[in-house]
Design an enzyme around this catalytic site. Structure first.
Site, PDB file in Angstrom:
ATOM      1  CG  HIS A   1      40.066 -21.946 -27.357  1.00 49.44           C
ATOM      2  ND1 HIS A   1      38.735 -21.566 -27.375  1.00 49.44           N
ATOM      3  CD2 HIS A   1      40.478 -21.917 -28.662  1.00 49.44           C
ATOM      4  CE1 HIS A   1      38.363 -21.330 -28.628  1.00 49.44           C
ATOM      5  NE2 HIS A   1      39.393 -21.527 -29.428  1.00 49.44           N
TER       6      HIS A   1
ATOM      7  CG  HIS B   1      42.459 -20.580 -31.285  1.00 45.89           C
ATOM      8  ND1 HIS B   1      41.687 -21.625 -31.711  1.00 45.89           N
ATOM      9  CD2 HIS B   1      43.759 -20.999 -31.379  1.00 45.89           C
ATOM     10  CE1 HIS B   1      42.475 -22.642 -32.051  1.00 45.89           C
ATOM     11  NE2 HIS B   1      43.734 -22.288 -31.850  1.00 45.89           N
TER      12      HIS B   1
ATOM     13  CG  ASP C   1      38.469 -16.807 -32.903  1.00 47.92           C
ATOM     14  OD1 ASP C   1      39.527 -17.405 -32.589  1.00 47.92           O
ATOM     15  OD2 ASP C   1      37.412 -17.408 -33.172  1.00 47.92           O
ATOM     16  CG  HIS C   2      37.684 -17.946 -28.768  1.00 49.20           C
ATOM     17  ND1 HIS C   2      36.422 -18.448 -28.545  1.00 49.20           N
ATOM     18  CD2 HIS C   2      37.994 -18.271 -30.056  1.00 49.20           C
ATOM     19  CE1 HIS C   2      35.994 -19.060 -29.642  1.00 49.20           C
ATOM     20  NE2 HIS C   2      36.931 -18.971 -30.575  1.00 49.20           N
TER      21      HIS C   2
ATOM     22  CG  HIS D   1      39.401 -25.988 -31.190  1.00 51.01           C
ATOM     23  ND1 HIS D   1      39.242 -25.925 -32.557  1.00 51.01           N
ATOM     24  CD2 HIS D   1      39.592 -24.712 -30.770  1.00 51.01           C
ATOM     25  CE1 HIS D   1      39.341 -24.650 -32.944  1.00 51.01           C
ATOM     26  NE2 HIS D   1      39.559 -23.894 -31.873  1.00 51.01           N
TER      27      HIS D   1
ATOM     28  CG  ASP E   1      36.235 -22.120 -31.371  1.00 53.81           C
ATOM     29  OD1 ASP E   1      35.150 -21.544 -31.191  1.00 53.81           O
ATOM     30  OD2 ASP E   1      37.218 -21.577 -31.909  1.00 53.81           O
TER      31      ASP E   1
ATOM     32  CG  HIS F   1      33.021 -19.489 -34.213  1.00 52.46           C
ATOM     33  ND1 HIS F   1      33.615 -18.474 -34.929  1.00 52.46           N
ATOM     34  CD2 HIS F   1      33.983 -19.980 -33.394  1.00 52.46           C
ATOM     35  CE1 HIS F   1      34.891 -18.361 -34.563  1.00 52.46           C
ATOM     36  NE2 HIS F   1      35.134 -19.271 -33.621  1.00 52.46           N
TER      37      HIS F   1
HETATM   38 FE    FE Z   1      37.093 -19.573 -32.633  1.00 55.19          FE
HETATM   39 ZN    ZN Z   2      39.432 -21.696 -31.659  1.00 50.39          ZN
END
Ligand code: FE
Ligand code: ZN
Length: 239
Positions: A54, A56, A58-59, A112, A131, A169
Site C-alpha cells: 500500500h 503509506h 513507511d512501505h 486499512h 498493514d 510491523h
Molecule cells: Fe505501516
Molecule cells: Zn499503513
C-alpha cells in the site's frame, strides 16, 4: 526461495525474497533504502522487483532510491498508481503475477487503505500482509469501512493453515496484551505469548506467524460477526 527479514525505521519489516537459482530478488515494502541496499550488496544479488502492499510512506519510502540504484521494477495496485512513487506495473485483484521464478496471487484487501493488497506466494505458501493482518492484530481502518476490513481478513483466513504470514510491523507483543485481555483462557495464546517474549528477549523477530496460529490466537480472526469485530477494532484504537 529464501526470505530475509529486514528491520526498518522504528518497527517496520521489509522482506527480501531471494531466488538463489537466478541470483535475483524481490523486496516487499521497502520502508527506506539503506538497509535493503546493504543486504542486496552483501548477498551480491540483483534486486529485480519492488512490491508495495500500500501507499503509506513507511512501505514505499525506499522505492525511488532503490529503483535508481538497481533499476528495479515497481509494482502496486492499479487504483493506487497515483500515490505509489515510480510505479511501473499496475496489479489487479486476483491476478497471478509471474516474473522469472516469482509467482504470486494478488489479493485486494481494502480497509486499512482502499488500495491495500496482499502478495500470496502460493507455491511457497507465504503471504505478505502489509498493514492488514498483523500477528495477533489487524491494521487500523483508515480509508475503508469495518465491513471491508472484516471481509478482507476473511479472505486471508481462508488460505491453507500452514501458510506463513509476513506482516509490515513488529507489533506482536503489544497486540498480545489486547488479545489476552479479551481471551484470557486461551491456552494456545498463552503458549504463543511465551514464545513471543523469548524471541524478543533474544533480539529476534516474532515473524513469520502462520494462518493456523492466527486462527487460534488472534482475537480479530476468532470473532465471528461484523458487529463484534467493529467493537473490538474500536476498543483496540483506544487500548
Ligand atoms: Fe505501516
Ligand atoms: Zn499503513
Amino acid at each position: 526461495m529464501r526470505i530475509e527479514i529486514i528491520p526498518c525505521l522504528q518497527d517496520n519489516y521489509s522482506y527480501l525474497i531471494i531466488d538463489e537459482n537466478n541470483n535475483s530478488a524481490c523486496v516487499i515494502d521497502p520502508s527506506e533504502s539503506q538497509p535493503i541496499i546493504n543486504l542486496v550488496e552483501k548477498n551480491n544479488i540483483k534486486l529485480k522487483y519492488i512490491l508495495n502492499t500500500h501507499h503509506h510512506f513507511d512501505h514505499i519510502g525506499g522505492n525511488e532510491e532503490l529503483k535508481k540504484k538497481f533499476g528495479s521494477t515497481i509494482l502496486g495496485f492499479e487504483e493506487d498508481s497515483h500515490r505509489i512513487p515510480k510505479i511501473d506495473v499496475l496489479l489487479k485483484d486476483n491476478q497471478i503475477w509471474k516474473a522469472e521464478n516469482f509467482i504470486a496471487k494478488i489479493i485486494h484487501v481494502p480497509g486499512h487503505t482502499s488500495g491495500h493488497i496482499c502478495f500470496h506466494f502460493f507455491n511457497e505458501q507465504l503471504i505478505f500482509t502489509g498493514d492488514t493482518l498483523f500477528s495477533l492484530g489487524c491494521g487500523r481502518i483508515f480509508e475503508g469501512t469495518y465491513k471491508e476490513m472484516f471481509n478482507s481478513l476473511n479472505k486471508i483466513k481462508s488460505l491453507p493453515k500452514e501458510t506463513k504470514i509476513y506482516c509490515g510491523h513488529e507489533y506482536t507483543l503489544n497486540n498480545s496484551r489486547f488479545c489476552i485481555e479479551h481471551d484470557s483462557k486461551n491456552l494456545n495464546l498463552k503458549k504463543k505469548i511465551e514464545n513471543i517474549k523469548k524471541k524478543i528477549s533474544d533480539g529476534l523477530p516474532t515473524i513469520p506467524s502462520t494462518i493456523k496460529e492466527e486462527l487460534e490466537c488472534n482475537i480479530f480472526l476468532k470473532i465471528k460477526d461484523l458487529e463484534g469485530f467493529s467493537k473490538l477494532r474500536d476498543l483496540k484504537d483506544n487500548f
